[in-house]
Motif scaffolding. Structure first.
Motif: not given
Length: 231
Positions: A80-88, A207-216
């Motif tokens: 999930t760190l890829i999503q959490m470190t995305d500045p956009q 789960l990271s391969l799906t469209n779920l967010s890191w919160r989900e």
């Protein structure tokens, strides 16, 4: 086999050369005591019954869910760190320093939890110890799932608490299986925990391969790894 002419003869008696007096010195009471002990031990062996295997397997599988949570704990940052470190992203954002703390503070908590687990097991026992820390693990996962966008410090604290809980679970669950399992099945049942930990890591990556967010993903990991063993 080790006779030597240099040794005194009293040290080199063979079994056939034992004086007859020693053989006759055995009292009848000693012989009767020995025979009675043999009888009692044979009776105990006859009465010894192995415990049922199904309760051992069931208990191990339930405890394995705690190691599933251990695996999700280890794999969560990598997935999930890829999503959490995305500045956009419009969600919570971790800068490089915060991301490094997020991935490392948990291991400090785990070291503390492993240290404290021994005293907790002695005081409460394995089962009660697990029932005590599993709600803390669920609370940490829920905190991560619903943390406010600007509360970076809160998600760091939740990660430390997760580390402490996982440290306690890591030691306590393995000891629980060792005490529950019969010696004939202990090795095979104990290996189930290591397998389940790897399944937990794979579960997060899938789960990271799906469209779920890191919160989900955090919410699913908390529910799957904490609710079944607590119940």
């Amino acid at each position: 086999k080790c006779k030597s002419e240099a040794l005194p003869s009293m040290w080199t008696h063979s079994s056939d050369e034992v004086p007859q007096a020693n053989k006759e010195s055995r009292s009848p009471d000693a012989e009767s005591y020995t025979s009675s002990c043999d009888t009692n031990s044979s009776d105990d062996d006859a009465l010894a019954v192995k415990p049922a295997i199904l309760p051992q397997i069931g208990g191990t599988l339930i405890i394995a869910f705690t190691y599933l949570g251990f695996g999700t704990f280890l794999g969560f940052t990598g997935a999930t760190l890829i999503q959490m470190t995305d500045p956009q992203s419009d969600d919570l954002y971790l800068n490089p320093t915060q991301a490094a703390l997020f991935t490392s503070l948990n291991y400090l908590g785990m070291a503390f939890g492993c240290t404290c687990s021994g005293a907790l097991q002695v005081k409460l026992g394995q089962r009660v110890t697990l029932l005590t820390v599993i709600p803390l693990s669920m609370a940490a996962w829920l905190t991560m799932a619903f943390v406010p966008v600007d509360a970076i410090w809160l998600i760091q604290i939740a990660r430390v608490i997760q580390g402490v809980v996982v440290g306690v679970i890591y030691v306590t669950s393995s000891n629980y299986v060792v005490e529950v399992a019969h010696s004939d099945y202990r090795g095979r049942l104990g290996g189930t925990l290591a397998i389940t930990r790897q399944v937990g890591i794979m579960f997060v990556y899938l789960l990271s391969l799906t469209n779920l967010s890191w919160r989900e993903i955090a919410l699913l990991c908390g529910c799957v790894s904490n609710i079944p063993p607590f119940l």
